[in-house]
Design a protein around this motif. Structure first.
Motif, PDB file in Angstrom:
ATOM      1  N   VAL A  97       0.840  -1.199   0.000  1.00 32.02           N
ATOM      2  CA  VAL A  97       0.000   0.000   0.000  1.00 32.02           C
ATOM      3  C   VAL A  97       0.873   1.246   0.000  1.00 32.02           C
ATOM      4  O   VAL A  97       0.658   2.173  -0.783  1.00 32.02           O
ATOM      5  CB  VAL A  97      -0.968   0.008   1.204  1.00 32.02           C
ATOM      6  N   VAL A 101      -0.265   3.482  -3.207  1.00 31.13           N
ATOM      7  CA  VAL A 101      -1.413   4.360  -2.985  1.00 31.13           C
ATOM      8  C   VAL A 101      -0.909   5.681  -2.421  1.00 31.13           C
ATOM      9  O   VAL A 101      -0.176   5.687  -1.428  1.00 31.13           O
ATOM     10  CB  VAL A 101      -2.433   3.709  -2.018  1.00 31.13           C
ATOM     11  N   ALA A 110      -7.776   2.177   1.775  1.00 27.05           N
ATOM     12  CA  ALA A 110      -6.868   1.056   2.076  1.00 27.05           C
ATOM     13  C   ALA A 110      -6.880   0.743   3.565  1.00 27.05           C
ATOM     14  O   ALA A 110      -6.881  -0.431   3.970  1.00 27.05           O
ATOM     15  CB  ALA A 110      -5.455   1.379   1.605  1.00 27.05           C
ATOM     16  N   SER A 114      -8.198  -2.789   5.000  1.00 25.84           N
ATOM     17  CA  SER A 114      -7.350  -3.677   5.805  1.00 25.84           C
ATOM     18  C   SER A 114      -7.960  -3.896   7.180  1.00 25.84           C
ATOM     19  O   SER A 114      -7.841  -4.979   7.748  1.00 25.84           O
ATOM     20  CB  SER A 114      -5.915  -3.145   5.903  1.00 25.84           C
TER      21      SER A 114
END
Length: 178
Positions: A97, A101, A110, A114
């Motif tokens: 990530v 991102v 994200a 998660s």
């Protein structure tokens, strides 16, 4: 970090004993205690990600540390990876990530994704978390992985608090209602 991890692990285990005494004994009292700690800290991290203005996602107190956005990405990716291990599933990369991102919207998504994934890991029964797994080259239990995830998030929430304060934002944990 080892001392912090040990201290928080002992705290979590002590809390699980208190939880077990205060509530009816269940088959997941220890995981539930660590999960309550994880959920609170993770909620603070997610709220912090929402509170930081988008133009401050590149904020970096010194050149030696991650930007705010990288820090949120690191937590999101690491917790996804650790929870996969705790579930006995194939983990993604710890920095997936963080390296892919970059927008506020994407990093919040994200983090939320998660967290939703990790809820499954923290819903396991204590007995299931005794299963052995390998994480960072160590042979540990799933419970150890869950505890490591919670303490890792807490460690980085401490960083996040500093970033917020340096930008004139009161951290979620300091707003009352805890």
């Amino acid at each position: 970090m080892t001392r912090v991890f040990t201290a928080l692990s002992l705290l979590a285990l002590g809390a699980s004993s208190l939880t077990a005494q205060a509530e009816p004994a269940g088959d997941n009292a220890s995981v539930a205690a660590v999960g309550m700690f994880w959920e609170q800290i993770t909620g603070f991290i997610t709220q912090s990600a929402k509170d930081m203005p988008e133009d401050q996602y590149g904020y970096q107190p010194t050149s030696e540390v991650r930007t705010f956005g990288q820090l949120i990405g690191h937590v999101a990716g690491a917790q996804r990876m650790i929870c996969a291990v705790a579930l006995g599933e194939d983990p993604s990369g710890e920095d997936d990530v963080e390296k892919t991102v970059t927008t506020k919207e994407g990093l919040i998504a994200a983090m939320e994704n998660s967290t939703a994934y990790c809820k499954r890991a923290y819903a396991q029964a204590d007995g299931d978390t005794r299963a052995p797994v390998e994480l960072f080259g160590m042979n540990i239990t799933r419970f150890h992985a869950l505890t490591l995830n919670a303490t890792h998030n807490a460690e980085h929430y401490g960083n996040i608090v500093t970033y917020l304060r340096l930008n004139g934002i009161v951290p979620p944990s300091s707003r009352g209602g805890m």
